[in-house]
Scaffold this motif. Structure first.
Motif, PDB file in Angstrom:
ATOM      1  N   ILE A  76      88.179  12.447  16.309  1.00  0.00           N
ATOM      2  CA  ILE A  76      88.788  11.677  17.834  1.00  0.00           C
ATOM      3  C   ILE A  76      89.978  12.037  18.343  1.00  0.00           C
ATOM      4  CG2 ILE A  76      90.754   9.617  17.626  1.00  0.00           C
ATOM      5  CD1 ILE A  76      89.601   8.407  14.511  1.00  0.00           C
ATOM      6  N   LEU A  77      90.767  13.761  17.804  1.00  0.00           N
ATOM      7  CA  LEU A  77      90.973  13.816  18.662  1.00  0.00           C
ATOM      8  C   LEU A  77      90.547  15.204  19.166  1.00  0.00           C
ATOM      9  CD1 LEU A  77      94.455  15.003  16.479  1.00  0.00           C
ATOM     10  CD2 LEU A  77      93.597  12.906  17.890  1.00  0.00           C
ATOM     11  N   LEU A  87      99.733  11.907  20.652  1.00  0.00           N
ATOM     12  CA  LEU A  87      98.210  11.981  20.042  1.00  0.00           C
ATOM     13  C   LEU A  87      98.265  11.284  18.582  1.00  0.00           C
ATOM     14  CD1 LEU A  87      97.139  15.442  20.386  1.00  0.00           C
ATOM     15  CD2 LEU A  87      96.472  13.544  21.454  1.00  0.00           C
ATOM     16  N   SER A  88      99.926  11.241  17.705  1.00  0.00           N
ATOM     17  CA  SER A  88      99.629  10.710  16.435  1.00  0.00           C
ATOM     18  C   SER A  88      99.801   8.928  17.362  1.00  0.00           C
ATOM     19  CB  SER A  88     100.897  11.435  16.451  1.00  0.00           C
ATOM     20  OG  SER A  88     101.824  10.926  17.003  1.00  0.00           O
ATOM     21  N   GLY A 110      97.029   6.313  15.191  1.00  0.00           N
ATOM     22  CA  GLY A 110      97.849   5.673  15.072  1.00  0.00           C
ATOM     23  C   GLY A 110      97.220   6.693  13.434  1.00  0.00           C
ATOM     24  N   MET A 111      98.363   8.230  13.853  1.00  0.00           N
ATOM     25  CA  MET A 111      98.016   9.269  12.357  1.00  0.00           C
ATOM     26  C   MET A 111      99.123   9.838  12.506  1.00  0.00           C
ATOM     27  SD  MET A 111      95.582  11.935  13.992  1.00  0.00           S
ATOM     28  CE  MET A 111      94.358  11.014  14.343  1.00  0.00           C
ATOM     29  N   THR A 112      99.853  10.801  11.895  1.00  0.00           N
ATOM     30  CA  THR A 112     101.087  11.217  11.201  1.00  0.00           C
ATOM     31  C   THR A 112     101.358  12.239  12.166  1.00  0.00           C
ATOM     32  OG1 THR A 112     100.384  12.565   9.732  1.00  0.00           O
ATOM     33  CG2 THR A 112     101.977  10.280   8.730  1.00  0.00           C
ATOM     34  N   LYS A 113     102.566  12.889  12.787  1.00  0.00           N
ATOM     35  CA  LYS A 113     102.550  13.580  13.856  1.00  0.00           C
ATOM     36  C   LYS A 113     101.568  14.847  12.677  1.00  0.00           C
ATOM     37  CE  LYS A 113     106.376  16.569  16.070  1.00  0.00           C
ATOM     38  NZ  LYS A 113     107.159  16.653  16.427  1.00  0.00           N
ATOM     39  N   GLU A 170      97.602  19.027  12.083  1.00  0.00           N
ATOM     40  CA  GLU A 170      96.687  19.560  11.292  1.00  0.00           C
ATOM     41  C   GLU A 170      95.126  19.511  11.808  1.00  0.00           C
ATOM     42  OE1 GLU A 170      97.249  17.983   7.369  1.00  0.00           O
ATOM     43  OE2 GLU A 170      98.816  19.566   6.998  1.00  0.00           O
ATOM     44  N   ALA A 171      94.996  18.192  12.687  1.00  0.00           N
ATOM     45  CA  ALA A 171      93.854  18.279  12.878  1.00  0.00           C
ATOM     46  C   ALA A 171      93.589  19.349  14.052  1.00  0.00           C
ATOM     47  CB  ALA A 171      93.255  16.304  12.990  1.00  0.00           C
TER      48      ALA A 171
END
Length: 123
Positions: free
Chosen positions: A40-41, A80-81, A85-88, A93-94
């Protein structure tokens, strides 16, 4: 004959990220499952680097332009997070996994913004 659903989709102004199907087979976690967060990123980064066509008032193609302001795209892990809908930490890490695979390169810059020093700005 074109069905109604296809006709209705024509009315949508779809824009944004496109994820090639092969990325799900190529960008994987250590356990072999697709690395959805990295995928996604990466699609977001590719979106920003895809040029935008420029047309004049008569609709004649004039060339392309970039979507981002500076020489490189600047996005924070927090941006981005929040967007996806993800954590920082998950976003960071991604991004690191994408860099480790050689798919992206991170650059950190120290900037002066409105007279104040801002360190380690991610590009």
């Amino acid at each position: 004959m074109i069905n109604e659903a296809t006709v209705k989709l024509q009315e949508l102004n779809l824009e944004g990220n496109v994820i090639p199907h092969k990325w799900f087979n190529e960008i994987k976690m250590k356990n072999g499952s697709p690395d959805y967060q990295a995928i996604i990123l990466l699609s977001e980064i590719v979106y920003w680097y895809r040029p935008t066509a420029v047309y004049n008032e008569q609709g004649i193609y004039k060339g392309i332009k970039k979507k981002y302001k500076e020489d490189l795209l600047q996005k924070s892990y927090e941006d981005l997070s929040t967007k996806f809908g993800m954590t920082k930490r998950q976003a960071k890490e991604a991004i690191v996994r994408l860099e480790d695979r050689g798919l992206i390169k991170r650059e950190f810059r120290n900037l002066i913004i409105k007279g104040s020093a801002v360190n380690n700005v991610l590009y």
